[in-house]
Design an enzyme around this catalytic site. Structure first.
Site, short mmCIF file in Angstrom:
data_model
loop_
_atom_site.label_atom_id
_atom_site.label_comp_id
_atom_site.label_asym_id
_atom_site.label_seq_id
_atom_site.Cartn_x
_atom_site.Cartn_y
_atom_site.Cartn_z
CG ASP A 214 -1.87 1.25 1.18
OD1 ASP A 214 -2.39 1.56 0.09
OD2 ASP A 214 -2.04 1.93 2.21
CB SER A 215 0.15 4.70 -1.04
OG SER A 215 -1.09 4.78 -0.37
CE1 TYR B 296 2.89 6.07 -3.11
CE2 TYR B 296 2.05 4.41 -4.61
CZ TYR B 296 3.04 4.87 -3.78
OH TYR B 296 4.18 4.12 -3.62
N GLY B 297 -2.94 9.19 -3.88
CA GLY B 297 -4.25 9.46 -4.51
C GLY B 297 -4.45 10.83 -5.10
CB CYS C 229 -2.57 0.68 -2.83
SG CYS C 229 -2.54 2.45 -3.17
CB THR D 214 -4.27 5.15 -5.33
OG1 THR D 214 -5.22 5.69 -4.41
CG2 THR D 214 -3.76 6.24 -6.24
CD GLU E 3 -0.98 6.77 6.16
OE1 GLU E 3 0.15 6.89 6.65
OE2 GLU E 3 -1.35 5.73 5.55
CB CYS F 27 -9.41 4.58 -0.37
SG CYS F 27 -7.93 5.07 0.55
CB THR F 28 -6.79 -0.20 1.68
OG1 THR F 28 -5.67 0.59 1.27
CG2 THR F 28 -7.14 -1.21 0.61
CG HIS F 29 -5.61 4.99 4.12
ND1 HIS F 29 -4.96 4.48 3.03
CD2 HIS F 29 -4.64 5.50 4.94
CE1 HIS F 29 -3.65 4.68 3.17
NE2 HIS F 29 -3.44 5.29 4.32
N1 DGL Z 1 -4.69 3.22 0.50
C1 DGL Z 1 -4.70 3.94 -0.75
C2 DGL Z 1 -5.84 3.43 -1.60
O1 DGL Z 1 -6.38 2.37 -1.30
C3 DGL Z 1 -4.92 5.42 -0.64
C4 DGL Z 1 -3.91 6.23 -0.05
C5 DGL Z 1 -3.29 7.23 -0.97
O2 DGL Z 1 -3.91 8.18 -1.44
O3 DGL Z 1 -2.12 7.03 -1.16
O4 DGL Z 1 -6.21 4.06 -2.55
#
Ligand code: DGL
Length: 266
Positions: free
Chosen positions: A10-11, A42-43, A73, A75, A150, A184-186
């Site tokens: 993941d990012s 990353y998004g 991730c 993204t 985060e 998004c996994t967050h």
């Molecule tokens: N966990 C990332 C996802 O699932 C998002 C975090 C990011 O923007 O880097 O998209």
């Protein structure tokens, strides 16, 4: 026996929601996780940058000779899945979560909340069109949520998080969705707030669905390992255990190891 690890990317730390599901499903498998904490999020970045970062992450993870790869991730999975095409069986989050949403919706109205880059690619809507063209997908980006998660701002009493979730849910309520993909996994860290904002709506956890999608692959693979966990991050590893405990919802004894990800040149 095949003790090679399952690699998870993941990012940042959101992919730990997939790790949590993987530990439950495959307690004896070895897992190696890389979170690009030095470059998250990353998004909000361009596809070109996401592609470069993803290729470096893939290159690093391949040094562990993994038996499978989970791109946890949304993204990277929507904008740069080809970067993870390394000859190792891999799963992302898009197909598993879209398939689940299409299977559980009763009204045919589904919502998607993901990062700006993920929504921009149209990968979720394209996948839904192929899976069930009768389902209407209402898409929205939740760009402010990743830094919030985060930073650990996920508690039920967090007023800022509650306000943001409430605002992001307005279009979904207007569209009358009965299922929401947390693409998004967050975002699953904010499940309590989403459940409060959208009562009765089924929430799909993209990371957990990705972990579940590995089942077919794992049935064909040789099992093995001792249930070891290794975590790598591209920023300071200090404080990782506390943050990871929040995502994994259990104590984390393992220390994270730092990696100079820019050394993994293309
Ligand atoms: N966990 C990332 C996802 O699932 C998002 C975090 C990011 O923007 O880097 O998209």
């Amino acid at each position: 026996m095949d003790g090679r690890p399952i690699a998870v990317f993941d990012s940042g730390l959101g992919g730990l929601t997939a790790v949590s599901a993987l530990i439950g499903l495959y307690p004896n498998e070895n897992l190696v996780y890389f979170g690009d904490t030095g470059r998250v999020p990353y998004g909000t970045r361009s596809r070109r940058t996401i592609l470069r970062f993803s290729a470096q992450a893939a290159r690093f993870l391949m040094t562990f000779d993994p038996k499978a790869l989970v791109v946890a991730c949304g993204t990277a999975g929507t904008a740069a899945m080809e970067a993870f095409d390394c000859g190792v069986p891999s799963v992302g989050v898009v197909e598993p979560s879209v398939h689940k949403a299409a299977a559980v919706t009763r009204s045919g109205r589904v919502g998607l909340l993901a990062t700006p880059a993920s929504v921009r690619t149209g990968a979720y809507s394209e996948c839904m069109r192929k899976t069930d063209p009768l389902v209407t997908l209402t898409e929205r980006d939740g760009r402010l949520l990743v830094p919030l998660v985060e930073a650990g701002r996920v508690g039920p009493g967090d007023r800022v998080a509650a306000l943001l979730v409430e605002e992001y849910c307005v279009p979904f309520r207007e569209a009358g969705i009965d299922t929401l993909i947390l693409g998004c996994t967050h975002y699953p860290l904010l499940t309590g707030l989403f459940a409060a904002a959208l009562p009765g709506v089924t929430l799909i956890n993209a990371g957990a669905e990705a972990a579940g999608a590995l089942r077919g692959l794992m049935e064909r693979a040789e099992p093995g390992g001792s249930g070891s966990l290794r975590f790598f991050v591209s920023d300071d590893a200090e404080g990782f255990s506390e943050q990871a405990a929040m995502f994994l919802q259990r104590e984390v004894a393992e220390m994270a190891e730092g990696v100079d990800i820019e050394d993994f040149l293309l």
